[in-house]
Scaffold this active site. Structure first.
Site, short mmCIF file in Angstrom:
data_model
loop_
_atom_site.label_atom_id
_atom_site.label_comp_id
_atom_site.label_asym_id
_atom_site.label_seq_id
_atom_site.Cartn_x
_atom_site.Cartn_y
_atom_site.Cartn_z
CG ASP A 1 -1.71 1.19 1.41
OD1 ASP A 1 -1.69 2.04 0.49
OD2 ASP A 1 -2.39 1.32 2.45
CD GLU B 1 36.25 9.82 3.14
OE1 GLU B 1 36.21 10.62 4.09
OE2 GLU B 1 37.13 9.84 2.28
CD GLU C 1 33.23 11.95 9.24
OE1 GLU C 1 34.44 12.06 9.03
OE2 GLU C 1 32.50 12.93 9.50
CD GLU D 1 36.70 11.22 11.18
OE1 GLU D 1 37.15 12.16 11.84
OE2 GLU D 1 37.05 10.99 10.00
CD GLU E 1 35.69 8.29 7.45
OE1 GLU E 1 35.60 9.43 7.94
OE2 GLU E 1 36.40 8.02 6.47
CG HIS F 1 33.91 13.84 3.42
ND1 HIS F 1 35.10 13.85 4.09
CD2 HIS F 1 33.10 14.69 4.09
CE1 HIS F 1 35.04 14.69 5.11
NE2 HIS F 1 33.83 15.20 5.14
NE ARG G 1 42.41 16.30 4.78
CZ ARG G 1 41.96 15.10 4.53
NH1 ARG G 1 40.68 14.81 4.71
NH2 ARG G 1 42.76 14.15 4.11
CD GLU H 1 37.13 14.20 0.22
OE1 GLU H 1 38.33 14.35 -0.05
OE2 GLU H 1 36.71 14.09 1.38
NE ARG I 1 36.47 18.32 3.13
CZ ARG I 1 36.96 17.42 3.99
NH1 ARG I 1 37.44 16.28 3.53
NH2 ARG I 1 36.99 17.66 5.27
#
Ligand code: GLU
Ligand code: MG
Length: 442
Positions: free
Chosen positions: A52, A130, A132, A187, A194, A243, A314, A331, A333
């Site tokens: 449903d 990745e 976390e 982490e 992670e 990420h 970063r 990547e 982030r």
């Protein structure tokens, strides 16, 4: 893997499977399932199991509620934590209308659609997330608390890392389910972990993420802990990101690599980055879909705030890890693990493809620390911020035809309605911060 329906029937018999969970996600990425006894398996594999749709958030209204589940044989896997006698297996399903057409509101279907768009360009996406998460203690009633089980930090070892046995069990369970685990570590924040699994094609990765969150929570519970993928559970320490490393392949060749170009990044890679940067203000509503998501996207906690790209540091939204050759990748982030993994990969791929089709060019990579720049310096370099709230992100999404096209009208309408309710209900609350700051002042 290329499993057929017959393979699934044979494996179910060999493994003594008694029950099958037919799984799919609603538009918010919450895993749903219908359990069937193994006797129904061949019927299920023909897509004849109905449910449903009106009782699933974001699917259908009462008047048009019958929907069919069409299992993907490649996703057949045993739940290792269930007894071997009378085993339980699962299959991930696509959602179809009862007239046999694919349901336009099925998140997995939306991802398949943009994957097909890439395939028309001769390309397929590989993605590696990745994700976390935090491990919290539960109280006497088994409800989650905000107490973490340790005070360890990045890459710390036992005996500080008390969550390690839970994490080891998680890794073993995931491996038994066919995950190729590349790394698992503590982490930065206390209680934060992670576990990274190997990249794969976008659809497999989205399926894996849905499974991953469910397995992590299940195993944590068996250790008396609560695993949470909430983006920012505790003020003042790092939040949890997801990420996402992405690359495009033509056959065996990673088309993002070009040894003769600046940074060894091909023109396609540069255009893809530009597409991500251009659509980030809008797709953030999908990759960071909760009110809490925006408490993570603030300076000081290794989460991105500014729309820029970098080879090295970063802080920006897009980072290019050092690896070249087949491992060349981009990547992103910003995503967090509260997203619907199918829709998140849909919008990232769509944004990148759009950058390639329009041959967009990003500004120069920003290798200085953007957090240390003044507002004027950022303006001069045309570095803008990610949306500061879910409401802002939703407004941007409403104005981005490319991203709306990727998620489709059906999901957009339901998503918009639900997020408006969420924002309104939050706005009306009186938060602890307000009481603390205003109660005695006024
Ligand atoms: N937890 C950080 C985030 O919210 C990322 C930390 C890291 O670089 O792995 O994105
Ligand atoms: Mg991390």
């Amino acid at each position: 893997m290329g499993l057929t329906k017959e393979d699934v029937l044979r494996m179910a018999e060999e493994m003594n499977v008694r029950f099958i969970r037919l799984q799919f996600t609603d538009i918010f990425g919450i895993l749903k399932n219908v359990a069937i006894p193994v006797e129904q398996l061949s019927k299920a594999l023909e897509g004849e199991i109905q449910f449903d749709g009106s009782s699933i958030e974001g699917f259908l209204r009462i008047e048009e509620s019958d929907m069919n589940l069409v299992p993907d044989p490649n996703t057949f896997v045993l739940f290792p934590w269930k007894p071997k006698e009378g085993a339980v297996a699962r299959l991930i399903c696509d959602v179809y209308n009862c007239d046999g057409t694919p349901f336009i509101g099925c998140p997995r279907g939306r991802l398949k659609k943009v994957i097909a768009e890439a395939a028309e360009m001769g390309l397929f996406m590989n993605a590696g997330p990745e994700a976390e998460f935090f491990l919290f203690h539960t109280d006497a009633d088994g409800l989650p608390t905000l107490q973490t089980h340790d005070n360890a930090g990045y890459f710390d070892l036992t005996p500080v890392d008390l969550g390690e046995s839970a994490r080891r069990d998680m890794v073993l369970t995931l491996q038994e389910m066919g995950f190729e685990i590349e790394a698992s570590h503590h982490e930065v924040a206390p209680g934060q972990h992670e576990i990274d699994f190997k990249y794969n094609d976008a659809l497999t990765t989205a399926d894996s993420l849905a499974t991953f969150r469910f397995v992590i929570r299940t195993v944590a519970q068996r250790h008396g802990l609560h695993a949470s993928f909430m983006p920012k559970p505790i003020f003042g320490i790092n939040g949890s990101g997801m990420h996402t490393h992405q690359s495009l392949f033509k056959g065996e060749k990673n088309i993002f690599h070009d040894p003769n170009s600046p940074y060894e990044l091909s023109e396609e890679a540069i255009n893809y980055i530009a597409g991500l940067l251009e659509h980030a203000p809008a797709f953030t509503a999908i990759t960071n879909p909760t009110i809490n998501s925006y408490k993570r996207l603030v300076p000081g906690y290794e989460a991105p705030v500014y729309i820029a790209w970098s080879q090295r540091n970063r802080s920006p939204l897009v980072r290019i890890p050092a690896r070249r050759g087949t491992g060349t990748r981009i990547e992103l982030r910003s995503p967090d693990p509260s997203c619907n993994p199918y829709l998140a990969l849909t919008v990232m791929l769509k944004a990148g493809l759009d950058g390639m089709k329009r041959k967009l060019n990003p500004p120069e990579p920003e290798d200085r620390n953007i957090y240390a720049m003044t507002a004027e310096e950022r303006l001069e370099r045309k570095i803008f911020s990610l949306p500061g709230s879910l409401e802002e992100a939703m407004k941007n999404l409403e104005n981005d035809a490319v991203i709306l096209d990727a998620i489709g009208d059906h999901i957009w309408e339901r998503f918009k309605e639900a997020k408006k309710i969420e924002c309104d209900s939050y706005r009306m609350q009186v938060h602890a911060w307000e009481v603390e700051n205003y109660l005695s002042k006024f």
